[in-house]
Write a protein that holds these residues in place. Structure first.
Motif, PDB file in Angstrom:
ATOM      1  N   ARG A 141      37.344  23.151   5.443  1.00 58.29           N
ATOM      2  CA  ARG A 141      35.920  22.908   5.211  1.00 58.29           C
ATOM      3  C   ARG A 141      35.694  21.398   5.114  1.00 58.29           C
ATOM      4  O   ARG A 141      36.508  20.675   4.556  1.00 58.29           O
ATOM      5  CB  ARG A 141      35.453  23.577   3.921  1.00 58.29           C
ATOM      6  CG  ARG A 141      35.451  25.101   3.975  1.00 58.29           C
ATOM      7  CD  ARG A 141      34.346  25.600   4.865  1.00 58.29           C
ATOM      8  NE  ARG A 141      34.124  27.029   4.738  1.00 58.29           N
ATOM      9  CZ  ARG A 141      33.857  27.809   5.785  1.00 58.29           C
ATOM     10  NH1 ARG A 141      33.807  27.308   7.013  1.00 58.29           N
ATOM     11  NH2 ARG A 141      33.625  29.092   5.614  1.00 58.29           N
ATOM     12  N   SER A 142      34.584  20.965   5.657  1.00 60.44           N
ATOM     13  CA  SER A 142      34.275  19.539   5.677  1.00 60.44           C
ATOM     14  C   SER A 142      33.020  19.301   4.844  1.00 60.44           C
ATOM     15  O   SER A 142      31.949  19.770   5.197  1.00 60.44           O
ATOM     16  CB  SER A 142      34.069  19.110   7.132  1.00 60.44           C
ATOM     17  OG  SER A 142      33.765  17.755   7.184  1.00 60.44           O
ATOM     18  N   ILE A 143      33.194  18.614   3.720  1.00 57.44           N
ATOM     19  CA  ILE A 143      32.083  18.437   2.786  1.00 57.44           C
ATOM     20  C   ILE A 143      31.579  17.010   2.883  1.00 57.44           C
ATOM     21  O   ILE A 143      32.317  16.061   2.618  1.00 57.44           O
ATOM     22  CB  ILE A 143      32.531  18.737   1.337  1.00 57.44           C
ATOM     23  CG1 ILE A 143      33.228  20.093   1.278  1.00 57.44           C
ATOM     24  CG2 ILE A 143      31.350  18.703   0.384  1.00 57.44           C
ATOM     25  CD1 ILE A 143      32.383  21.261   1.718  1.00 57.44           C
ATOM     26  N   LYS A 144      30.333  16.878   3.268  1.00 61.86           N
ATOM     27  CA  LYS A 144      29.766  15.552   3.528  1.00 61.86           C
ATOM     28  C   LYS A 144      28.528  15.314   2.675  1.00 61.86           C
ATOM     29  O   LYS A 144      27.894  16.253   2.210  1.00 61.86           O
ATOM     30  CB  LYS A 144      29.343  15.442   5.009  1.00 61.86           C
ATOM     31  CG  LYS A 144      30.430  15.766   6.012  1.00 61.86           C
ATOM     32  CD  LYS A 144      31.317  14.573   6.212  1.00 61.86           C
ATOM     33  CE  LYS A 144      32.329  14.854   7.302  1.00 61.86           C
ATOM     34  NZ  LYS A 144      33.515  14.021   7.172  1.00 61.86           N
ATOM     35  N   ALA A 200      26.199  17.255  -0.198  1.00 58.67           N
ATOM     36  CA  ALA A 200      27.085  18.328  -0.655  1.00 58.67           C
ATOM     37  C   ALA A 200      28.318  17.735  -1.330  1.00 58.67           C
ATOM     38  O   ALA A 200      28.815  18.261  -2.326  1.00 58.67           O
ATOM     39  CB  ALA A 200      27.494  19.210   0.520  1.00 58.67           C
ATOM     40  N   LYS A 201      28.787  16.625  -0.809  1.00 58.32           N
ATOM     41  CA  LYS A 201      29.961  15.987  -1.402  1.00 58.32           C
ATOM     42  C   LYS A 201      29.616  15.433  -2.784  1.00 58.32           C
ATOM     43  O   LYS A 201      30.358  15.633  -3.743  1.00 58.32           O
ATOM     44  CB  LYS A 201      30.458  14.879  -0.483  1.00 58.32           C
ATOM     45  CG  LYS A 201      31.765  14.264  -0.937  1.00 58.32           C
ATOM     46  CD  LYS A 201      32.360  13.386   0.135  1.00 58.32           C
ATOM     47  CE  LYS A 201      33.732  12.887  -0.276  1.00 58.32           C
ATOM     48  NZ  LYS A 201      34.283  11.975   0.727  1.00 58.32           N
ATOM     49  N   GLY A 211      29.329  18.203  -5.206  1.00 58.67           N
ATOM     50  CA  GLY A 211      30.644  18.745  -5.523  1.00 58.67           C
ATOM     51  C   GLY A 211      31.416  17.830  -6.465  1.00 58.67           C
ATOM     52  O   GLY A 211      32.028  18.291  -7.443  1.00 58.67           O
ATOM     53  N   LEU A 248      37.516  19.508  -4.625  1.00 60.03           N
ATOM     54  CA  LEU A 248      36.452  20.077  -3.785  1.00 60.03           C
ATOM     55  C   LEU A 248      36.948  21.347  -3.089  1.00 60.03           C
ATOM     56  O   LEU A 248      36.210  22.326  -2.967  1.00 60.03           O
ATOM     57  CB  LEU A 248      35.985  19.056  -2.744  1.00 60.03           C
ATOM     58  CG  LEU A 248      35.187  17.866  -3.289  1.00 60.03           C
ATOM     59  CD1 LEU A 248      34.824  16.903  -2.163  1.00 60.03           C
ATOM     60  CD2 LEU A 248      33.936  18.332  -4.020  1.00 60.03           C
ATOM     61  N   ILE A 270      35.385  25.038  -3.246  1.00 56.82           N
ATOM     62  CA  ILE A 270      35.003  25.842  -2.081  1.00 56.82           C
ATOM     63  C   ILE A 270      35.543  27.266  -2.242  1.00 56.82           C
ATOM     64  O   ILE A 270      34.865  28.250  -1.943  1.00 56.82           O
ATOM     65  CB  ILE A 270      35.521  25.188  -0.782  1.00 56.82           C
ATOM     66  CG1 ILE A 270      34.769  23.885  -0.527  1.00 56.82           C
ATOM     67  CG2 ILE A 270      35.355  26.136   0.402  1.00 56.82           C
ATOM     68  CD1 ILE A 270      35.461  22.962   0.453  1.00 56.82           C
ATOM     69  N   TRP A 279      25.157  25.314  -3.558  1.00 55.60           N
ATOM     70  CA  TRP A 279      25.957  24.208  -3.000  1.00 55.60           C
ATOM     71  C   TRP A 279      25.945  24.370  -1.490  1.00 55.60           C
ATOM     72  O   TRP A 279      26.867  24.906  -0.906  1.00 55.60           O
ATOM     73  CB  TRP A 279      27.379  24.266  -3.568  1.00 55.60           C
ATOM     74  CG  TRP A 279      28.227  23.082  -3.215  1.00 55.60           C
ATOM     75  CD1 TRP A 279      27.803  21.862  -2.826  1.00 55.60           C
ATOM     76  CD2 TRP A 279      29.663  23.031  -3.226  1.00 55.60           C
ATOM     77  NE1 TRP A 279      28.875  21.038  -2.595  1.00 55.60           N
ATOM     78  CE2 TRP A 279      30.034  21.718  -2.833  1.00 55.60           C
ATOM     79  CE3 TRP A 279      30.670  23.939  -3.536  1.00 55.60           C
ATOM     80  CZ2 TRP A 279      31.363  21.322  -2.742  1.00 55.60           C
ATOM     81  CZ3 TRP A 279      31.988  23.538  -3.440  1.00 55.60           C
ATOM     82  CH2 TRP A 279      32.340  22.240  -3.059  1.00 55.60           C
ATOM     83  N   PHE A 283      26.285  23.227   2.225  1.00 53.86           N
ATOM     84  CA  PHE A 283      27.044  22.162   2.898  1.00 53.86           C
ATOM     85  C   PHE A 283      26.145  21.413   3.873  1.00 53.86           C
ATOM     86  O   PHE A 283      25.353  22.025   4.578  1.00 53.86           O
ATOM     87  CB  PHE A 283      28.230  22.752   3.675  1.00 53.86           C
ATOM     88  CG  PHE A 283      29.258  23.423   2.819  1.00 53.86           C
ATOM     89  CD1 PHE A 283      29.334  23.180   1.449  1.00 53.86           C
ATOM     90  CD2 PHE A 283      30.171  24.298   3.379  1.00 53.86           C
ATOM     91  CE1 PHE A 283      30.292  23.808   0.658  1.00 53.86           C
ATOM     92  CE2 PHE A 283      31.132  24.933   2.594  1.00 53.86           C
ATOM     93  CZ  PHE A 283      31.185  24.687   1.230  1.00 53.86           C
ATOM     94  N   ASN A 287      32.341  23.371   9.743  1.00 52.04           N
ATOM     95  CA  ASN A 287      32.303  24.480   8.792  1.00 52.04           C
ATOM     96  C   ASN A 287      31.843  25.789   9.420  1.00 52.04           C
ATOM     97  O   ASN A 287      31.677  26.790   8.721  1.00 52.04           O
ATOM     98  CB  ASN A 287      31.380  24.129   7.626  1.00 52.04           C
ATOM     99  CG  ASN A 287      31.971  23.014   6.785  1.00 52.04           C
ATOM    100  OD1 ASN A 287      33.176  22.965   6.570  1.00 52.04           O
ATOM    101  ND2 ASN A 287      31.128  22.098   6.349  1.00 52.04           N
TER     102      ASN A 287
END
Lengths: 288, 312, 506
Positions: free
Chosen positions: B35-38, B41-42, B45, B256, B260, C32, C34, C355
């Protein structure tokens, strides 16, 4: 006054029983001198259907036999042939073989059965594999018999060629419906009797006699036949391949117009066993 | 609620709660890592992770002074006043009263390990007395260890009875039950122990992976096994149990990824510090470092936010 | 008080109802959410791709090109040359010359080095290829990046090592290449299928003319660039692009000694008929309708993961997709509940987003087919569950779909849907599971989930399928032979067994 001997009525061996054609048709067989010898069942597509049913019924049980047991039964079949070698040789001489040639063919047929009897518990370790996948899985490939195999034998070497085609298929647990030589069916009639006394379960090998023209199209299209091994001319090969397409059947077609040396060592092989095997790969995680 | 498993084989227990396949779990959690949290959202988190930290010091050399600075760090993790405080400080029982002096009356809770942490190898009466003492000193939360010896010997009733006794000794304090997953070894055992604990603890209590004192601590895998156990227990009984992975989570990226797993296994209701905690020390500074990086766009030097929890 | 947990659960449910408490539910909301995380690597696409014949890109004599579009946006990506009979002929002749003059006579150890090179060069440009694959085919970037492209490279690497060890392929026999091999591949794994096809063919010493699917030609033609960079001798590999008629011209061309086809059973049969009477060898990797069988003692959460991976991997565009779920009755409700929960967390959308779990359906045509079959499922009375996820406004998308209450006679239980649509059936005993699983004309793959080892081996023995995944699903590896029983085709790809299908025995 000399005693008139009684003659044997030729019957084909299907489902472990000796039967006439359901059509009640026969065709006359003459010996090398042209004299009438016997009436041979002229099997029909319905006989073929019945034979496939018998083969399908026998299949799971035969495939479940241990490899050791299948080996012993194939060897036992060899014993039966050896014991009646002179009778088989006489049958081959009906078609014009010299006594020496007939004896040689019978001997080769027996040896071929012995060869495959020895393979039953060995081919798997050479054809199957354990595959080192790049993940935590135990992955292995095993072979399985394809199921019911249709075999169409050539006219030459009517005993040896027939056995050469049948033996590798049943070595791995397939069951067989085979069409014997139309011109020289008598060795197959005798072979049926030996199959019946060999401990081979009924239905594992089913032998038909009759005319190729009549039966080839049904061999081609019968969906329950999962593989076809046939010695066939160009036209028959096309018919077989076209019919095979309908049910994605496996075919190995040997050119009738190209001479095959059925006596050669190359006529028997591990690869011939492979021709009627499927490969099945199983994955299983290695963990707790 | 008060269902007790009889003393029985693990197999019997597993036949009731179902087995776990290790390779399957490991593959599942590997996907969280992709998963890529940017961007927003980052930030969300990282900030949420800060609020979930049980800022921990569990050293023989702990002193009131060390605990005091830990408490300051928990209350005000960074110069940036918008950074929220952590969930709790986690200390040994003897340090509870010192910690309470600093964080009492704030949102930061005092958690205390108890029950002869980390081995648990003391008579039950001693362990219970330690819990009562910590609570009496002002501990809001008690982190207990289960009796692994009894568990591995198949004495499940004993394991549960002891947990139940600690629940009672806790009074109003929240209980976190440490399974010490590295000593249970298999995911099947972790799932079984999770259920044994959840059967006797109260809504809002936690199950927790590890003491941080063994070679292997929280992993995404054992976190996942416990999250799934919590989910199954919740859906069957309506009782919501919290989760605390502890030890080994040092980077913001790791935190993070754990979050997730929570989002995709237990959903939104567990994405807060009443139901999810990180037992960690150096993690906090990495979270702050990444928050600062997000704020300024510049990667941070080690002296801005020490990589050593010693310097809190 | 000894009480089983099952009894405890039974006891707790009525109590919950009695107190008026709502049933516990999990919330998978937007607390939350993304942010978009698009993969930004440059796919380095050319506006126009020519045919790859005899080591060079050549324009079609007809001057005809067709568009390749991005199914996620319906926008044009590039133009692809349409091969005519003349180009197919040129490609076959180039392959024949290369086979006779260069590739056939070349020592295996040298062929090996070319294949190793190709593997390495593909690894170098992996991300670029992954993005191109995703743009062209609609599959999620995480799959093209983590599966398709690395697995394609792995196939080249694995088969490279065989090229100088062919004496070990067939015990007791020498093997020899067949000559020119014609290969036709589908759109679901464009680059990977290409690697599956050409790597073993080349290792064995054959040369190749390959036709990719018309909707997914781009990574094939990008691979041609790698073949050039690797200095692969001209003509060893040739690519002709276009739709069915190009494939027909190729498989019917007199030069190829073998046809290897991956695609639908329907087209496979057409090819088999077309080749009837010829001496061409064939391998066929065709359709499937795999059973994924869950026993009551299975690790259910991992089984659910396997169900999801089995049917939603690559939008269900997988010939071995676990499209028929067979669940033991005693756990059917629990499995369905867990499955629905899991599906709620699947992310459908922009394939380029890192994602995204489920990307775009490959083409309008395929989307229509899926829609039609799903409508048939509803009409026949199966119970429909679809994920409530948001779908992008533009592009070809389909929600993850589950049908419960399906019976064996339903179309959705018999026909290959090739989309993210699962049909759930139940069974009571092992025998019933085997019967239902095998009651199909297909036999490509199957899944079995149980904690009991001996039952796994029993099931693996009974299931008529070429690949059996036990407590896992949709796993692939170059060392692991893959291929079907019955109307799922014949021949194997991968492993030593796969190599045998590209040789003749001397």
């Amino acid at each position: 006054m000399t005693r008139l001997p009684i003659t044997k009525t030729p019957k084909v061996y299907v489902g472990g029983a000796f039967i006439r054609s359901e059509s009640a048709r026969v065709y006359p067989l003459h010996d090398a001198s042209g004299a009438f010898y016997a009436n041979i069942p002229q099997c029909t597509r319905k006989d073929l259907r019945n034979a496939v049913e018998a083969a399908a019924k026998a299949g799971p049980g035969w495939a479940r036999r241990t490899a050791y047991n299948r080996g012993q039964i194939l060897y036992r079949l060899g014993e039966m042939l050896e014991a009646r070698a002179s009778e088989l040789a006489a049958a081959l001489q009906l078609g014009g073989a010299t006594p020496a040639a007939a004896a040689r063919e019978v001997a080769a047929a027996v040896d071929r059965l012995v060869y495959y009897a020895g393979w039953t518990d060995k081919y798997e370790s050479l054809l199957g594999s354990v595959n080192p996948v790049a993940a935590p899985y135990f992955n292995f490939t095993v072979t399985e018999p394809m199921g019911v195999v249709g075999i169409i034998a050539p006219d030459e070497c009517p005993l040896l060629a027939l056995i050469t085609l049948i033996a590798p298929a049943i070595t791995s647990g397939n069951t067989v419906v085979a069409l014997a030589s139309s011109k020289q069916p008598y060795p197959a009639i005798l072979l049926g009797e030996m199959l019946a006394t060999s401990d081979l379960p009924g239905g594992v090998v089913n032998l038909l006699t009759g005319f190729r023209k009549e039966l080839v199209p049904t061999f081609a299209t019968h969906a329950h036949l999962r593989a076809l091994i046939a010695v066939a001319d160009p036209e028959e090969r096309k018919t077989l391949a076209l019919g095979a397409a309908d049910s994605v059947k496996r075919v190995r077609l040997i050119k009738a117009e190209v001479a095959t040396d059925w006596f050669a060592d190359a006529a028997q092989s591990l690869q011939a066993i492979r021709d009627t095997l499927e490969f099945k790969t199983t994955w299983h995680p290695v963990g707790t | 609620m008060s269902v007790r498993y009889p003393t029985s084989s693990l197999q019997a227990l597993l036949s009731q709660i179902g087995p776990v396949d290790q390779v399957g779990i490991d593959e599942r959690v590997a996907k969280y890592g992709t998963r890529s949290i940017k961007k927003a959202a980052k930030l969300w988190g990282l900030r949420t992770a800060v609020t979930m930290v049980d800022l921990t010091t569990l050293e023989g050399k702990d002193t009131p002074g060390k605990v005091a600075s830990l408490c300051q760090k928990a209350l005000r993790p960074a110069d940036d006043a918008s950074i929220p405080p952590t969930a709790a400080v986690c200390v040994y029982p003897s340090m509870v009263r010192h910690a309470k002096k600093h964080v009492g009356g704030t949102s930061v809770k005092v958690a205390s390990v108890a029950t002869a942490f980390p081995s648990g190898q003391a008579p039950l009466s001693t362990r219970l007395a330690e819990v009562r003492a910590a609570v009496a000193d002002g501990a809001d939360e008690i982190d207990m260890v289960i009796n692994r010896g009894a568990f591995l010997a198949g004495e499940f009733a004993e394991v549960q009875d002891e947990i139940a006794a600690v629940v009672e000794a806790c009074g109003r304090a929240t209980l976190k039950v440490i399974l010490e997953v590295s000593e249970l070894e298999s995911y099947d055992n972790i799932r079984a122990a999770s259920f044994l604990a959840m059967q006797v603890i109260r809504p809002g209590d936690f199950i927790k992976t590890s003491t941080g004192k063994t070679s292997l601590n929280a992993t995404l895998g054992n976190n996942q096994v416990m999250l799934e156990a919590i989910r199954d227990h919740y859906l069957a009984t309506g009782v919501a149990i919290g989760m605390k992975p502890a030890g080994g989570i040092r980077t913001a990226k790791q935190a993070l990824t754990f979050l997730i797993a929570v989002k995709e296994t237990l959903g939104d209701a567990w994405l807060n510090n009443t139901r999810y905690r990180f037992g960690a020390s150096s993690l906090l500074n990495d979270l702050l470092r990444q928050l600062e990086k997000e704020r300024t766009g510049a990667y941070q030097a080690p002296y801005s936010f020490s990589e050593s929890a010693e310097s809190y | 008080m000894p009480t089983s947990s099952a009894a405890a659960k039974k006891a707790s449910r009525p109590a919950a109802r009695a107190t008026g408490r709502p049933a516990p539910e999990l919330i998978f909301g937007d607390l939350w959410e993304f942010d978009p995380a698009p993969e930004t690597a440059d796919p380095k696409l050319k506006p126009r791709y020519d045919l790859f014949i005899n080591g060079k890109f050549v324009a079609p004599k007809s001057g005809k090109y067709f568009d390749s579009i991005n199914p996620a946006t319906e926008r044009k990506l590039a133009e692809i040359a349409l091969a005519g009979p003349a180009e197919v002929d040129a490609a076959c002749k180039a392959a024949k010359t290369a086979f006779e003059k260069v590739w056939g006579p070349m020592p295996g150890r040298e062929r090996a080095k070319y294949l190793f090179r190709i593997a390495r060069l593909l690894q170098d440009r992996a991300r670029e290829f992954a993005v191109a694959e995703t743009l062209d085919g609609g599959k999620p970037i995480k799959e093209s990046r983590d599966f398709d492209v690395p697995m394609a490279a792995a196939h080249f690497f694995y088969h490279a090592g065989w090229a100088d060890k062919l004496d070990y392929v067939a015990p007791g026999r020498r093997v020899a290449p067949l000559g020119v091999v014609a290969q036709v591949i589908p759109w679901n794994f464009p680059l990977l299928m290409l690697a599956w096809k050409i790597a073993p063919a080349l290792a064995m010493g054959n040369t190749v003319v390959l036709k990719p699917a018309e909707t997914t030609s781009i990574t094939c033609l990008k691979l041609a660039e790698i073949l050039q960079d690797a200095d692969l001798p001209p003509g060893v590999v040739n690519f002709v692009t276009g739709a069915g008629e190009v494939g027909a011209a190729l498989v019917n061309h007199p030069i190829p000694a073998k046809v290897a086809f991956t695609g639908s059973t329907e087209v496979g049969k057409v090819i088999m008929r077309a080749l009837a009477g010829s001496d061409k060898k064939m391998t066929m990797e065709l359709g499937g309708k795999a059973a994924n069988i869950i026993f009551d003692d299975a690790p259910l959460d991992q089984a659910v993961e396997g169900i999801v991976n089995g049917i939603f991997f690559n939008q269900g565009h997988v010939c071995c997709a676990g499209s028929r779920l067979l669940v033991q009755e005693s756990v059917a409700d629990r499995v369905l509940a867990k499955l629905k929960t899991r599906i709620r967390t699947l992310r459908v959308g922009d394939p380029l987003d890192k994602n995204t779990d489920i990307g775009a359906i490959n083409s309008r045509e395929q989307l229509d087919k899926i829609t039609t079959l799903v409508a048939a499922g509803v009409k026949e009375g199966a119970e429909l569950f679809q994920s409530s996820c948001k779908l992008p406004a533009k592009g070809f998308y389909f929600r993850p779909t589950v049908f419960s209450g399906v019976s064996m006679s339903h179309r959705i239980a018999r026909e290959e849907i090739f989309g993210p649509v699962l049909s759930i059936l139940t069974f009571r005993t092992l025998e019933e599971a085997v019967e239902k699983a095998n009651n199909t004309c297909y036999g490509l793959s199957a899944g079995v989930w149980t904690d009991k080892g001996s039952r796994i081996l029993k099931m693996s023995t009974e299931l008529k399928a070429g690949v059996v995944w036990a407590n896992t699903y949709n796993k692939f590896d170059p060392v692991s032979p893959f291929g079907g029983y019955k109307e799922s085709g014949f021949g194997r790809e991968g492993g030593r067994q796969g190599l045998l299908d590209y040789c003749q025995l001397a």
